[in-house]
Design a protein around this motif. Structure first.
Motif, PDB file in Angstrom:
ATOM      1  N   LEU A   1      12.708  11.182 -18.544  1.00  0.00           N
ATOM      2  CA  LEU A   1      12.137  10.110 -18.503  1.00  0.00           C
ATOM      3  C   LEU A   1      11.037   9.880 -19.099  1.00  0.00           C
ATOM      4  O   LEU A   1      10.819   9.060 -20.084  1.00  0.00           O
ATOM      5  CB  LEU A   1      12.214   9.224 -17.516  1.00  0.00           C
ATOM      6  N   ASP A   2      10.234  10.438 -18.221  1.00  0.00           N
ATOM      7  CA  ASP A   2       8.762   9.434 -18.431  1.00  0.00           C
ATOM      8  C   ASP A   2       8.265  10.195 -19.978  1.00  0.00           C
ATOM      9  O   ASP A   2       8.233  11.858 -19.811  1.00  0.00           O
ATOM     10  CB  ASP A   2       7.709   9.800 -17.894  1.00  0.00           C
ATOM     11  N   GLY A   3       8.056   9.653 -21.044  1.00  0.00           N
ATOM     12  CA  GLY A   3       7.670  10.738 -22.447  1.00  0.00           C
ATOM     13  C   GLY A   3       8.455  11.106 -23.423  1.00  0.00           C
ATOM     14  O   GLY A   3       8.496  11.046 -24.571  1.00  0.00           O
ATOM     15  N   VAL A   4       9.742  10.431 -22.218  1.00  0.00           N
ATOM     16  CA  VAL A   4      11.176  10.462 -23.372  1.00  0.00           C
ATOM     17  C   VAL A   4      11.583   8.852 -23.826  1.00  0.00           C
ATOM     18  O   VAL A   4      11.900   8.742 -24.632  1.00  0.00           O
ATOM     19  CB  VAL A   4      11.875  11.671 -23.348  1.00  0.00           C
ATOM     20  N   VAL A   5      11.970   8.998 -22.906  1.00  0.00           N
ATOM     21  CA  VAL A   5      13.623   7.596 -23.082  1.00  0.00           C
ATOM     22  C   VAL A   5      12.020   6.104 -22.137  1.00  0.00           C
ATOM     23  O   VAL A   5      11.951   5.565 -22.722  1.00  0.00           O
ATOM     24  CB  VAL A   5      13.881   7.689 -22.177  1.00  0.00           C
ATOM     25  N   ALA A   6      11.273   6.388 -21.179  1.00  0.00           N
ATOM     26  CA  ALA A   6       9.877   5.500 -21.162  1.00  0.00           C
ATOM     27  C   ALA A   6       8.718   6.037 -21.121  1.00  0.00           C
ATOM     28  O   ALA A   6       8.584   7.276 -21.154  1.00  0.00           O
ATOM     29  CB  ALA A   6      10.235   5.523 -19.197  1.00  0.00           C
ATOM     30  N   ASN A   7       7.999   4.782 -21.978  1.00  0.00           N
ATOM     31  CA  ASN A   7       7.029   4.920 -22.150  1.00  0.00           C
ATOM     32  C   ASN A   7       5.592   4.693 -20.766  1.00  0.00           C
ATOM     33  O   ASN A   7       5.162   4.024 -20.851  1.00  0.00           O
ATOM     34  CB  ASN A   7       6.619   4.110 -23.502  1.00  0.00           C
TER      35      ASN A   7
ATOM     36  N   GLY B   1       3.306  -4.689  -6.151  1.00  0.00           N
ATOM     37  CA  GLY B   1       4.430  -4.604  -5.018  1.00  0.00           C
ATOM     38  C   GLY B   1       5.640  -3.429  -5.941  1.00  0.00           C
ATOM     39  O   GLY B   1       6.088  -2.744  -4.889  1.00  0.00           O
ATOM     40  N   ARG B   2       4.978  -3.081  -6.878  1.00  0.00           N
ATOM     41  CA  ARG B   2       6.164  -1.848  -7.227  1.00  0.00           C
ATOM     42  C   ARG B   2       4.979  -0.731  -7.351  1.00  0.00           C
ATOM     43  O   ARG B   2       3.479  -0.878  -8.198  1.00  0.00           O
ATOM     44  CB  ARG B   2       6.967  -2.703  -9.028  1.00  0.00           C
ATOM     45  N   SER B   3       5.006   0.603  -7.904  1.00  0.00           N
ATOM     46  CA  SER B   3       4.571   1.407  -8.840  1.00  0.00           C
ATOM     47  C   SER B   3       4.620   1.020 -10.220  1.00  0.00           C
ATOM     48  O   SER B   3       5.329   0.474 -10.591  1.00  0.00           O
ATOM     49  CB  SER B   3       5.757   2.552  -8.459  1.00  0.00           C
ATOM     50  N   VAL B   4       3.910   1.934 -11.330  1.00  0.00           N
ATOM     51  CA  VAL B   4       3.871   2.136 -12.439  1.00  0.00           C
ATOM     52  C   VAL B   4       5.108   2.403 -13.464  1.00  0.00           C
ATOM     53  O   VAL B   4       5.815   1.643 -13.893  1.00  0.00           O
ATOM     54  CB  VAL B   4       2.259   2.556 -13.150  1.00  0.00           C
ATOM     55  N   PHE B   5       5.818   3.016 -12.514  1.00  0.00           N
ATOM     56  CA  PHE B   5       7.165   3.623 -13.160  1.00  0.00           C
ATOM     57  C   PHE B   5       8.217   2.718 -12.555  1.00  0.00           C
ATOM     58  O   PHE B   5       9.235   2.243 -14.538  1.00  0.00           O
ATOM     59  CB  PHE B   5       7.994   4.470 -11.701  1.00  0.00           C
TER      60      PHE B   5
ATOM     61  N   ILE C   1      17.212  13.965 -14.952  1.00  0.00           N
ATOM     62  CA  ILE C   1      16.062  15.305 -14.564  1.00  0.00           C
ATOM     63  C   ILE C   1      14.547  14.683 -14.713  1.00  0.00           C
ATOM     64  O   ILE C   1      14.156  15.434 -15.243  1.00  0.00           O
ATOM     65  CB  ILE C   1      16.194  16.472 -14.848  1.00  0.00           C
ATOM     66  N   THR C   2      14.003  14.062 -13.540  1.00  0.00           N
ATOM     67  CA  THR C   2      12.470  13.772 -14.214  1.00  0.00           C
ATOM     68  C   THR C   2      11.674  14.286 -13.036  1.00  0.00           C
ATOM     69  O   THR C   2      12.301  14.544 -11.772  1.00  0.00           O
ATOM     70  CB  THR C   2      12.125  12.373 -13.932  1.00  0.00           C
ATOM     71  N   THR C   3      10.268  14.307 -12.852  1.00  0.00           N
ATOM     72  CA  THR C   3       9.333  13.825 -12.003  1.00  0.00           C
ATOM     73  C   THR C   3       8.671  13.353 -11.454  1.00  0.00           C
ATOM     74  O   THR C   3       8.490  12.900 -12.696  1.00  0.00           O
ATOM     75  CB  THR C   3       8.466  16.151 -12.321  1.00  0.00           C
ATOM     76  N   LYS C   4       8.375  13.001 -10.385  1.00  0.00           N
ATOM     77  CA  LYS C   4       7.646  11.646  -9.285  1.00  0.00           C
ATOM     78  C   LYS C   4       7.035  12.164  -9.012  1.00  0.00           C
ATOM     79  O   LYS C   4       7.702  12.592  -7.573  1.00  0.00           O
ATOM     80  CB  LYS C   4       9.140  10.515  -9.335  1.00  0.00           C
ATOM     81  N   PRO C   5       6.285  11.203  -8.561  1.00  0.00           N
ATOM     82  CA  PRO C   5       5.817  11.564  -7.224  1.00  0.00           C
ATOM     83  C   PRO C   5       6.694  10.927  -5.854  1.00  0.00           C
ATOM     84  O   PRO C   5       7.197   9.735  -6.553  1.00  0.00           O
ATOM     85  CB  PRO C   5       4.556  10.490  -7.004  1.00  0.00           C
ATOM     86  N   ALA C   6       6.678  11.214  -4.392  1.00  0.00           N
ATOM     87  CA  ALA C   6       7.934  10.520  -3.634  1.00  0.00           C
ATOM     88  C   ALA C   6       7.549   9.173  -3.877  1.00  0.00           C
ATOM     89  O   ALA C   6       8.669   7.636  -3.164  1.00  0.00           O
ATOM     90  CB  ALA C   6       7.511  10.894  -2.822  1.00  0.00           C
TER      91      ALA C   6
ATOM     92  N   ALA D   1      12.595   5.388  -5.505  1.00  0.00           N
ATOM     93  CA  ALA D   1      13.294   3.867  -5.572  1.00  0.00           C
ATOM     94  C   ALA D   1      12.953   3.219  -6.623  1.00  0.00           C
ATOM     95  O   ALA D   1      13.769   2.678  -7.397  1.00  0.00           O
ATOM     96  CB  ALA D   1      12.675   2.972  -4.121  1.00  0.00           C
ATOM     97  N   ASP D   2      11.791   3.109  -7.501  1.00  0.00           N
ATOM     98  CA  ASP D   2      11.065   2.717  -7.923  1.00  0.00           C
ATOM     99  C   ASP D   2      12.180   2.991  -9.648  1.00  0.00           C
ATOM    100  O   ASP D   2      12.554   2.031 -10.905  1.00  0.00           O
ATOM    101  CB  ASP D   2       9.595   2.626  -9.084  1.00  0.00           C
ATOM    102  N   THR D   3      12.377   4.479  -9.134  1.00  0.00           N
ATOM    103  CA  THR D   3      12.770   4.745 -10.631  1.00  0.00           C
ATOM    104  C   THR D   3      14.479   4.349 -10.833  1.00  0.00           C
ATOM    105  O   THR D   3      15.408   4.295 -12.003  1.00  0.00           O
ATOM    106  CB  THR D   3      12.483   6.937 -10.422  1.00  0.00           C
ATOM    107  N   HIS D   4      14.798   4.166  -9.744  1.00  0.00           N
ATOM    108  CA  HIS D   4      16.526   4.723  -9.874  1.00  0.00           C
ATOM    109  C   HIS D   4      16.510   3.344 -10.184  1.00  0.00           C
ATOM    110  O   HIS D   4      17.225   3.225 -10.275  1.00  0.00           O
ATOM    111  CB  HIS D   4      16.851   4.813  -8.131  1.00  0.00           C
ATOM    112  N   GLU D   5      15.949   1.945  -9.502  1.00  0.00           N
ATOM    113  CA  GLU D   5      16.409   0.732 -10.580  1.00  0.00           C
ATOM    114  C   GLU D   5      16.154   0.572 -11.574  1.00  0.00           C
ATOM    115  O   GLU D   5      16.539  -0.314 -12.471  1.00  0.00           O
ATOM    116  CB  GLU D   5      15.374  -0.100  -8.948  1.00  0.00           C
ATOM    117  N   TRP D   6      14.542   1.546 -11.949  1.00  0.00           N
ATOM    118  CA  TRP D   6      14.513   1.604 -13.305  1.00  0.00           C
ATOM    119  C   TRP D   6      15.635   1.755 -14.442  1.00  0.00           C
ATOM    120  O   TRP D   6      15.831   1.346 -15.354  1.00  0.00           O
ATOM    121  CB  TRP D   6      13.039   2.295 -13.554  1.00  0.00           C
ATOM    122  N   ILE D   7      16.158   3.229 -13.379  1.00  0.00           N
ATOM    123  CA  ILE D   7      17.369   3.379 -14.455  1.00  0.00           C
ATOM    124  C   ILE D   7      18.706   2.325 -14.472  1.00  0.00           C
ATOM    125  O   ILE D   7      19.087   2.049 -15.540  1.00  0.00           O
ATOM    126  CB  ILE D   7      17.912   4.545 -13.793  1.00  0.00           C
ATOM    127  N   GLU D   8      18.920   1.850 -13.172  1.00  0.00           N
ATOM    128  CA  GLU D   8      20.006   0.781 -13.731  1.00  0.00           C
ATOM    129  C   GLU D   8      19.923  -0.240 -14.493  1.00  0.00           C
ATOM    130  O   GLU D   8      19.950  -0.810 -15.151  1.00  0.00           O
ATOM    131  CB  GLU D   8      20.094   0.082 -11.659  1.00  0.00           C
TER     132      GLU D   8
END
Length: 184
Positions: free
Chosen positions: A7-13, A62-66, A92-97, A101-108
């Motif tokens: 995701l990051d650097g590929v799909v998400a800026n 209240g949300r992460s940068v992601f 297949i992405t690497t994220k801090p713990a 949740a923010d990543t799953h919401e972003w994808i949706e």
């Protein structure tokens, strides 16, 4: 085919995202072109280490940068086209713990057509025909652990060529790789 997409650097800026918040909060004027190395999120900022950076960006409002990242122009549409062509998108992405949740919401929220989503540092554990990643520490591992797959390096200033990886500059070039492999 199963397409393993970072995701990051590929799909998400990610770079534009964190820099925007940093500029606003700390009065700087960083632009994406200022980021030339993987560790610039520490080297360009006042943070002493990556832990301080992650702490800061874990709760910006209240949300992460992601959660706030913008997709690169055309990236989401390219993923939909791959699905229309019969391929499965395996995120297949690497994220801090704190960002899971923010990543799953972003994808949706952005309509990423993911058949599967995996958040892990060990991306090679998920078998794909083709991988697309920009992580300088991830790419050699994918090449080493998945020699049967095609690993594509999404060229960014912070990564260097990796023996055994195919270089692509955009989703058009990645599509050319996938189409060629699907025809074989």
């Amino acid at each position: 085919m199963r397409l393993g997409i970072d995701l990051d650097g590929v799909v998400a800026n990610f770079t534009k995202g964190w820099m925007g918040f940093y500029n606003e909060q700390f009065g700087t004027n960083f632009v994406v072109a200022d980021s030339k190395r993987w560790n610039d999120l520490v080297d360009l900022t006042h943070f002493n280490d990556i832990a301080e950076f992650w702490e800061w960006c874990s709760d910006l409002d209240g949300r992460s940068v992601f959660w706030h990242l913008e997709p690169f122009p055309g990236a989401v549409e390219a993923l939909h086209r791959f699905v229309e062509d019969g391929h499965d998108i395996i995120v297949i992405t690497t994220k801090p713990a704190f960002a899971e949740a923010d990543t799953h919401e972003w994808i949706e929220r952005h309509g990423i057509p993911a058949a599967e989503v995996h958040i892990t540092e060990q991306k090679w554990l998920f078998e794909c025909s083709v991988y697309l990643d920009d992580g300088p520490h991830i790419l050699p591992r994918l090449v080493r652990h998945r020699p049967e797959a095609t690993v594509c390096r999404y060229i960014r200033p912070w990564n260097d060529p990796v023996a055994g990886a195919v270089d692509v500059r955009d989703f058009g070039e990645f599509r050319d790789v996938v189409v060629r492999l699907a025809a074989d």
